[in-house]
Enzyme design. Structure first.
Site, PDB file in Angstrom:
ATOM      1  N   ASP A  67      62.510 -11.189 -89.138  1.00  0.00           N
ATOM      2  CA  ASP A  67      61.768 -10.887 -90.488  1.00  0.00           C
ATOM      3  C   ASP A  67      60.504 -10.875 -90.159  1.00  0.00           C
ATOM      4  O   ASP A  67      59.640 -11.022 -89.199  1.00  0.00           O
ATOM      5  CB  ASP A  67      61.986 -12.009 -91.245  1.00  0.00           C
ATOM      6  N   ASN A 136      66.642 -25.285 -96.700  1.00  0.00           N
ATOM      7  CA  ASN A 136      67.670 -25.043 -97.723  1.00  0.00           C
ATOM      8  C   ASN A 136      68.803 -24.164 -97.105  1.00  0.00           C
ATOM      9  O   ASN A 136      69.551 -23.624 -98.088  1.00  0.00           O
ATOM     10  CB  ASN A 136      66.907 -24.076 -98.784  1.00  0.00           C
ATOM     11  N   HIS A 138      68.696 -21.305 -95.367  1.00  0.00           N
ATOM     12  CA  HIS A 138      68.412 -19.843 -95.072  1.00  0.00           C
ATOM     13  C   HIS A 138      68.425 -19.467 -93.678  1.00  0.00           C
ATOM     14  O   HIS A 138      67.978 -20.364 -92.788  1.00  0.00           O
ATOM     15  CB  HIS A 138      67.200 -19.435 -95.802  1.00  0.00           C
ATOM     16  N   GLU A 143      67.740 -16.260 -98.662  1.00  0.00           N
ATOM     17  CA  GLU A 143      67.468 -17.367 -99.353  1.00  0.00           C
ATOM     18  C   GLU A 143      68.748 -17.749-100.299  1.00  0.00           C
ATOM     19  O   GLU A 143      69.614 -16.812-100.513  1.00  0.00           O
ATOM     20  CB  GLU A 143      66.464 -17.383-100.391  1.00  0.00           C
TER      21      GLU A 143
HETATM   22  C1  F6R Z   1      61.896 -17.181 -88.909  1.00  0.00           C
HETATM   23  C2  F6R Z   1      62.930 -17.487 -89.835  1.00  0.00           C
HETATM   24  C3  F6R Z   1      63.266 -18.584 -90.539  1.00  0.00           C
HETATM   25  C4  F6R Z   1      62.901 -19.618 -89.725  1.00  0.00           C
HETATM   26  C5  F6R Z   1      63.456 -20.859 -90.698  1.00  0.00           C
HETATM   27  C6  F6R Z   1      63.097 -22.263 -89.770  1.00  0.00           C
HETATM   28  O1  F6R Z   1      61.854 -15.769 -88.250  1.00  0.00           O
HETATM   29  O2  F6R Z   1      63.881 -16.141 -89.931  1.00  0.00           O
HETATM   30  O3  F6R Z   1      64.715 -18.596 -90.923  1.00  0.00           O
HETATM   31  O4  F6R Z   1      64.011 -19.768 -88.696  1.00  0.00           O
HETATM   32  O5  F6R Z   1      62.591 -20.899 -91.767  1.00  0.00           O
HETATM   33  O6  F6R Z   1      61.803 -22.473 -89.639  1.00  0.00           O
HETATM   34  P1  F6R Z   1      61.059 -23.680 -88.611  1.00  0.00           P
HETATM   35  O7  F6R Z   1      61.573 -23.111 -87.316  1.00  0.00           O
HETATM   36  O8  F6R Z   1      59.564 -23.265 -88.801  1.00  0.00           O
HETATM   37  O9  F6R Z   1      61.536 -24.744 -89.071  1.00  0.00           O
END
Ligand code: F6R
Length: 241
Positions: A67, A136, A138, A143
Site C-alpha cells: 500500500d 482492527n 486490517h 479496513e
Molecule cells: C503496512 C500495512 C498495514 C500495517 C498495519 C500494522 O504496509 O499494510 O496493514 O501492517 O497497520 O502496522 P504496524 O506494524 O505499524 O503496527
C-alpha cells in the site's frame, strides 16, 4: 494456518528474515510482497545484515508493496516509498526497476490500481507476501467493512487506523485519510503469506484472525482460507489464543 510463537520482537524479526532469505535462496528471482509500519522494521534490519554477510542476494528479486498513502508524494518522509527506501532498499542490491509501490499521487488512481494488479499478474504473482496486522484486523489497508474489495483500490482509512498511525506524524490532522491498497484477492493470490504481530495491542486481532469467524469485519480472518499462511507472533500477541 501455521502458528509460530516466539519470545519477543527480535526473535519474530529473525524468524521472518530467515523465511524470506530461504525463499530468495531457493528462487533468486522471487517476487516479494512487502509491508511497512513498525512490525517489519526488525525483519528488514535482519535481512540487511544477512545481505552484508553475503548470505542473501536481492539482485534478481522483484518487490510489490501492499500500500501507499493517497496524495503523498514519494519524496515526502511520510510516504511508504520513502520508508521502504530508507529502511530497506537503499541498503541492499535490489534493482530500482524491480521495485513496485502504488503511486499515491497518480492522476488517474483507478488506472494506477488496474495497472498495479496487472504488473503483479504479469510478474507471475507474489511468491511470498509479508503482512502486518492492524489493531482492527486490517491487512494492507483493507479496513473492516461489510464487503471485501478484491483488487487494488483506493480506500478511506478507518478512524482506528488514523489514530494508530498518528504516532508517525506531528499531529493526527496530518495523517492521510485515504490510501491505495492491494485488495483481498491480490493478497490471497500470493503463493505464501507470513503475518507478523507483536505486542499486547495485537492480541485481540490475532485471536479473531485465527479463531474467529471468517468475515470482512475482521479482514485478516479471510487468511483462514489460504493454504500457506504462517503467523509469527510474540508471546504478548499470542496471549489470547
Ligand atoms: C503496512 C500495512 C498495514 C500495517 C498495519 C500494522 O504496509 O499494510 O496493514 O501492517 O497497520 O502496522 P504496524 O506494524 O505499524 O503496527
Amino acid at each position: 494456518m501455521r502458528l509460530i510463537v516466539v519470545d519477543n520482537y527480535e526473535e519474530m524479526s529473525k524468524k521472518a528474515a530467515s523465511i524470506m532469505a530461504s525463499q530468495i535462496i531457493l528462487k533468486p528471482e522471487s517476487i516479494l510482497g512487502l509491508a511497512t509500519g513498525s512490525t517489519p522494521l526488525g525483519m528488514y534490519k535482519e535481512l540487511i545484515k544477512m545481505y552484508n554477510d553475503g548470505e542473501v542476494d536481492f539482485s534478481q528479486v522483484r518487490t510489490f508493496n501492499l500500500d501507499e498513502y493517497y496524495g503523498i508524494r514519494r519524496d515526502n518522509e511520510q510516504s511508504y516509498y520513502y520508508y521502504m527506501d530508507n529502511n530497506f532498499f537503499k541498503y541492499i542490491n535490489v534493482k530500482e526497476d524491480n521495485i513496485n509501490i502504488p503511486n499515491g499521487t497518480a492522476e488517474d488512481v483507478e488506472q494506477e490500481c488496474i495497472n498495479y494488479d496487472k504488473r503483479i499478474k504479469e510478474s507471475g504473482g507474489i511468491d511470498i507476501q509479508v503482512l502486518g496486522i492492524g489493531v482492527n484486523g486490517h491487512i494492507g489497508f483493507n479496513e473492516p467493512d461489510v464487503n471485501f474489495e478484491a483488487q487494488t483500490h483506493l480506500v478511506k482509512l478507518d478512524k482506528k487506523t488514523i489514530e494508530s498511525n498518528a504516532r508517525f506524524f506531528n499531529s493526527i490532522e496530518e495523517v492521510p485519510v485515504k490510501a491505495v491498497s492491494m485488495g483481498m484477492k491480490t493478497i490471497m493470490n500470493s503463493k505464501k503469506i507470513i503475518l507478523l504481530a507483536n505486542g499486547i495491542n495485537k492480541a485481540d486481532a490475532i485471536e479473531k484472525t485465527m479463531k474467529g469467524k471468517i468475515s470482512p469485519e475482521v479482514p485478516a480472518s479471510i487468511l483462514q482460507l489460504h493454504n500457506d499462511v504462517t503467523i509469527i507472533v510474540d508471546k504478548a500477541a499470542a496471549s489470547k489464543l
